[in-house]
Design a protein around this motif. Structure first.
Motif, PDB file in Angstrom:
ATOM      1  N   LEU A 194       0.811  -1.216   0.000  1.00  0.00           N
ATOM      2  CA  LEU A 194       0.000   0.000   0.000  1.00  0.00           C
ATOM      3  C   LEU A 194       0.847   1.270   0.000  1.00  0.00           C
ATOM      4  O   LEU A 194       0.630   2.154  -0.849  1.00  0.00           O
ATOM      5  N   PRO A 195       1.822   1.448   0.902  1.00  0.00           N
ATOM      6  CA  PRO A 195       2.634   2.663   0.817  1.00  0.00           C
ATOM      7  C   PRO A 195       3.418   2.770  -0.480  1.00  0.00           C
ATOM      8  O   PRO A 195       3.620   3.870  -1.004  1.00  0.00           O
ATOM      9  N   ARG A 196       3.846   1.621  -1.028  1.00  0.00           N
ATOM     10  CA  ARG A 196       4.570   1.678  -2.298  1.00  0.00           C
ATOM     11  C   ARG A 196       3.644   2.128  -3.434  1.00  0.00           C
ATOM     12  O   ARG A 196       4.023   2.921  -4.287  1.00  0.00           O
ATOM     13  N   LEU A 197       2.428   1.606  -3.439  1.00  0.00           N
ATOM     14  CA  LEU A 197       1.465   2.023  -4.459  1.00  0.00           C
ATOM     15  C   LEU A 197       1.171   3.509  -4.372  1.00  0.00           C
ATOM     16  O   LEU A 197       1.153   4.214  -5.381  1.00  0.00           O
ATOM     17  N   ARG A 225      -6.492   4.485  -4.440  1.00  0.00           N
ATOM     18  CA  ARG A 225      -7.789   4.304  -3.795  1.00  0.00           C
ATOM     19  C   ARG A 225      -8.785   3.663  -4.758  1.00  0.00           C
ATOM     20  O   ARG A 225      -9.511   2.725  -4.402  1.00  0.00           O
ATOM     21  N   GLU A 226      -8.806   4.131  -5.987  1.00  0.00           N
ATOM     22  CA  GLU A 226      -9.754   3.601  -6.982  1.00  0.00           C
ATOM     23  C   GLU A 226      -9.446   2.141  -7.325  1.00  0.00           C
ATOM     24  O   GLU A 226     -10.346   1.306  -7.394  1.00  0.00           O
ATOM     25  N   LEU A 227      -8.181   1.815  -7.501  1.00  0.00           N
ATOM     26  CA  LEU A 227      -7.810   0.445  -7.862  1.00  0.00           C
ATOM     27  C   LEU A 227      -8.123  -0.535  -6.743  1.00  0.00           C
ATOM     28  O   LEU A 227      -8.568  -1.659  -6.994  1.00  0.00           O
ATOM     29  N   PHE A 244      -6.508  -4.001 -14.654  1.00  0.00           N
ATOM     30  CA  PHE A 244      -5.999  -2.990 -15.586  1.00  0.00           C
ATOM     31  C   PHE A 244      -4.868  -3.595 -16.407  1.00  0.00           C
ATOM     32  O   PHE A 244      -4.164  -4.500 -15.949  1.00  0.00           O
ATOM     33  N   ASP A 245      -4.745  -3.120 -17.639  1.00  0.00           N
ATOM     34  CA  ASP A 245      -3.809  -3.747 -18.570  1.00  0.00           C
ATOM     35  C   ASP A 245      -2.433  -3.089 -18.516  1.00  0.00           C
ATOM     36  O   ASP A 245      -2.190  -2.150 -17.746  1.00  0.00           O
TER      37      ASP A 245
END
Length: 272
Positions: A162-165, A175-177, A184-185
């Protein structure tokens, strides 16, 4: 440092199991090697990764992480999670595995070597965390990505993903993902900086080599210090490291979800 191709191709031999490794001069190739399962991250795979990564070889300049089979990684081993909860409903087994996951991802991100992830097929959950822990990431143009943890009744708390994302992609898109769990491609992954290059599947090795050749020629001290400086500046500014809580969060929510299902909770949707 000048490196001859003959020196570059000298191998110290592969290792087998859920993870295989092959040393080629200053390059260490590490491969997730359980293609029949889709390279799901089991406790045995975490142990094997730690065996390879926990005590780094100072002579290795580049570490390449890839995977055998049709998919890079289909995420964590959900059957093993269920077994751990059967053995101990408080989630002790998940806590132990979660701590190992954090150590594996930290070993990749803080390695003195430049780490490169070469991904293809499905890159799901824990597989995405492993890839994001690497400095450079190249993906096949047919690769697809997903973070399905919420649909599985789990928090996104594995290996510090999470922090890396949030740092690499941004808080709003992360947040959306996570909340939608949508796939997602590779093209979108490139736009989000999840990938830094996208190439045809059969060009992955060529793309890795294009990055590797100049890196191994860099002076060792300069490369090591530059990697350390990049890690220092790219680390999110914070008073504490929230990834230290990942194992506890994962185990606690998994145990609570198991109890809820036992009293009429819904089953998770499949991720494949």
């Amino acid at each position: 440092m000048k490196l001859s191709m003959s020196g570059f191709l000298q191998s110290q031999g592969p290792s087998a199991g859920p993870v295989s490794s092959l040393r080629e001069g200053p390059v260490l190739r590490v491969q997730l090697n359980d293609p029949e399962s889709g390279n799901v991250v089991s406790g045995a795979m975490l142990d094997a990764l730690l065996d390879v990564l926990a005590v780094p070889d100072p002579e290795v300049r580049v570490l390449v992480l890839s995977a055998a089979g049709e998919d890079f990684c289909l995420g964590g081993d959900r059957a093993e999670f269920a077994d751990w909860l059967d053995d101990d409903p408080t989630g002790r087994g998940i806590r132990i595995a979660g701590d190992k996951a954090r150590r594996v991802c930290e070993a990749l991100s803080t390695s003195r070597a430049v780490t490169i992830a070469a991904v293809h097929g499905k890159v799901i959950g824990a597989g995405l965390a492993l890839a994001l822990s690497c400095d450079l990431r190249v993906g096949a143009d047919t690769a697809s990505f997903r973070l399905p943890e919420l649909a599985l009744g789990l928090p996104t708390a594995w290996g510090g993903v999470l922090p890396r994302l949030i740092h690499e992609v941004g808080a709003a898109r992360t947040r959306e993902l996570i909340l939608t769990g949508r796939a997602f491609d590779a093209a979108e992954a490139y736009g989000l900086s999840v990938l830094q290059r996208v190439v045809p599947r059969d060009a992955l090795d060529e793309a890795v080599t294009a990055w590797t050749k100049p890196i191994v020629r860099r002076p060792e001290a300069a490369l090591r210090v530059t990697k350390a400086v990049l890690n220092s500046y790219s680390a999110p500014t914070r008073l504490g490291d929230p990834s230290l809580l990942d194992a506890e969060l994962l185990a606690s929510v998994a145990a609570a979800t198991r109890r809820q299902r036992g009293t009429g909770g819904t089953e998770p949707v499949p991720i494949r």
